[in-house]
Design a protein around this motif. Structure first.
Motif, PDB file in Angstrom:
ATOM      1  N   GLN A 259       0.809  -1.214   0.000  1.00  0.00           N
ATOM      2  CA  GLN A 259       0.000   0.000   0.000  1.00  0.00           C
ATOM      3  C   GLN A 259       0.851   1.277   0.000  1.00  0.00           C
ATOM      4  N   GLY A 260       2.170   1.123   0.001  1.00  0.00           N
ATOM      5  CA  GLY A 260       3.036   2.288  -0.096  1.00  0.00           C
ATOM      6  C   GLY A 260       3.580   2.817   1.214  1.00  0.00           C
ATOM      7  N   TRP A 293       2.970  11.531   2.065  1.00  0.00           N
ATOM      8  CA  TRP A 293       2.654  11.159   0.687  1.00  0.00           C
ATOM      9  C   TRP A 293       3.073  12.295  -0.237  1.00  0.00           C
ATOM     10  N   ALA A 294       3.735  11.935  -1.311  1.00  0.00           N
ATOM     11  CA  ALA A 294       4.183  12.920  -2.299  1.00  0.00           C
ATOM     12  C   ALA A 294       3.362  12.763  -3.578  1.00  0.00           C
ATOM     13  N   ALA A 300       0.688   7.208  -8.467  1.00  0.00           N
ATOM     14  CA  ALA A 300       0.727   5.743  -8.504  1.00  0.00           C
ATOM     15  C   ALA A 300      -0.506   5.123  -7.846  1.00  0.00           C
ATOM     16  N   GLY A 301      -1.429   5.984  -7.423  1.00  0.00           N
ATOM     17  CA  GLY A 301      -2.655   5.482  -6.808  1.00  0.00           C
ATOM     18  C   GLY A 301      -2.520   5.166  -5.335  1.00  0.00           C
TER      19      GLY A 301
END
Length: 316
Positions: A259-260, A293-294, A300-301
């Motif tokens: 999920q990043g 978050w950038a 990238a969703g």
């Protein structure tokens, strides 16, 4: 079970003769039980059942009652265990004995694994003849005994286990010196372990933004979320050592990465002994803005995962 056994059991297995007498146990019954070996004499005026908890017996033998950490640990409260027997004695008590032999003087406090607490002026009086302090009295002595972060660790645990309410802790703090009252602004009842509390306080000292016990879809609650996307997971020895727990932790880590999120998983030993290194890593991540978050993540969703938890502690 006789009335003596019931009354003694309710007092932790150790009680004074005066306590037993006020509850209707005649002295002749106590003397009979002492002669038969069903009761043991701990010190003058105090008796115990053979099955009584060893720490309680030792505290009474020293010349006081069990208090502070020694009471809280029995309730499952997370304490920064100093492996000492905490004993509360009267403000002017002078004749103290070794915990294993009442005929031997205690000597220098701490030399026999004992930490002596003098009764705090203004605190509630202990019920006469009881061998264990109340939770409230134990907390009062915890404030006077431990460094701030260790006190907050235990208060978090007390709240999380619902042993005392925040309102009751405020009442206790109101009778303490003013310097202790600010501690309550730092407690968090959501904290699941003392390690999590220690980590949280370490982040706060350096103004690093965090949320505790945040829910992530597909993962569950994570210990600490730093900024938007750095997850700090603190592994206690008891809950993360088995094969099932190990496998579940790796599943969670993989899902978080998918999920990043950036995952920093640390052990009990690292939190206790290498916090400076953990702090260095986290501060580097924050300095590089990797905790937020950038645009590339959004494209990238990523970064659209719904989160739930405590309000972000934004201090930078």
């Amino acid at each position: 079970m006789t009335s003596l056994e019931t009354i003694l059991g309710s007092a932790g297995g150790v009680a004074s003769l005066s306590y037993l007498q006020t509850r209707g146990v005649p002295r002749r019954e106590v003397d009979r039980e002492l002669r038969s070996g069903a009761l043991l004499r701990v010190r003058q005026g105090w008796v115990a059942s053979p099955a009584a908890n060893a720490e309680i017996v030792q505290a009474v033998r020293v010349g006081g009652v069990l208090t502070c950490q020694s009471v809280l640990r029995r309730l499952g409260v997370w304490c920064d265990d100093d492996r000492l027997l905490h004993v509360r004695v009267g403000k002017h008590t002078t004749h103290l004995s070794a915990p294993h032999d009442r005929r031997m003087p205690l000597g220098r406090p701490g030399s026999r694994g004992v930490r002596i607490h003098r009764t705090v002026a203004g605190s509630e009086a202990l019920e006469t003849g009881r061998s264990v302090d109340s939770v409230e009295m134990a907390v009062i002595h915890l404030f006077h005994c431990e460094p701030r972060d260790n006190v907050i660790v235990s208060l978090d645990s007390i709240l999380n286990k619902r042993i005392l309410s925040h309102e009751r802790l405020e009442e206790i703090a109101s009778i303490l010196p003013k310097k202790f009252r600010s501690f309550l602004s730092l407690v968090d009842s959501a904290a699941q372990s003392g390690l999590e509390t220690k980590a949280r306080l370490g982040l706060r000292r350096h103004g690093i933004p965090y949320r505790s016990q945040v829910f992530v879809e597909g993962v569950g609650r994570v210990d600490l979320l730093i900024g938007d996307r750095v997850v700090l997971e603190v592994d206690g020895e008891a809950w993360h050592s088995g094969p099932l727990a190990y496998a579940e932790d790796r599943r969670r880590d993989l899902e978080l990465l998918r999920q990043g999120f950036v995952v920093v998983r640390v052990s009990y030993a690292q939190v206790m002994n290498q916090w400076a290194l953990i702090e260095e890593v986290i501060r580097s991540l924050v300095a590089r803005r990797e905790h937020m978050w950038a645009g590339r993540h959004r494209r990238a969703g990523l970064g659209g995962i719904a989160l739930g938890g405590e309000q972000l502690n934004r201090t930078i």
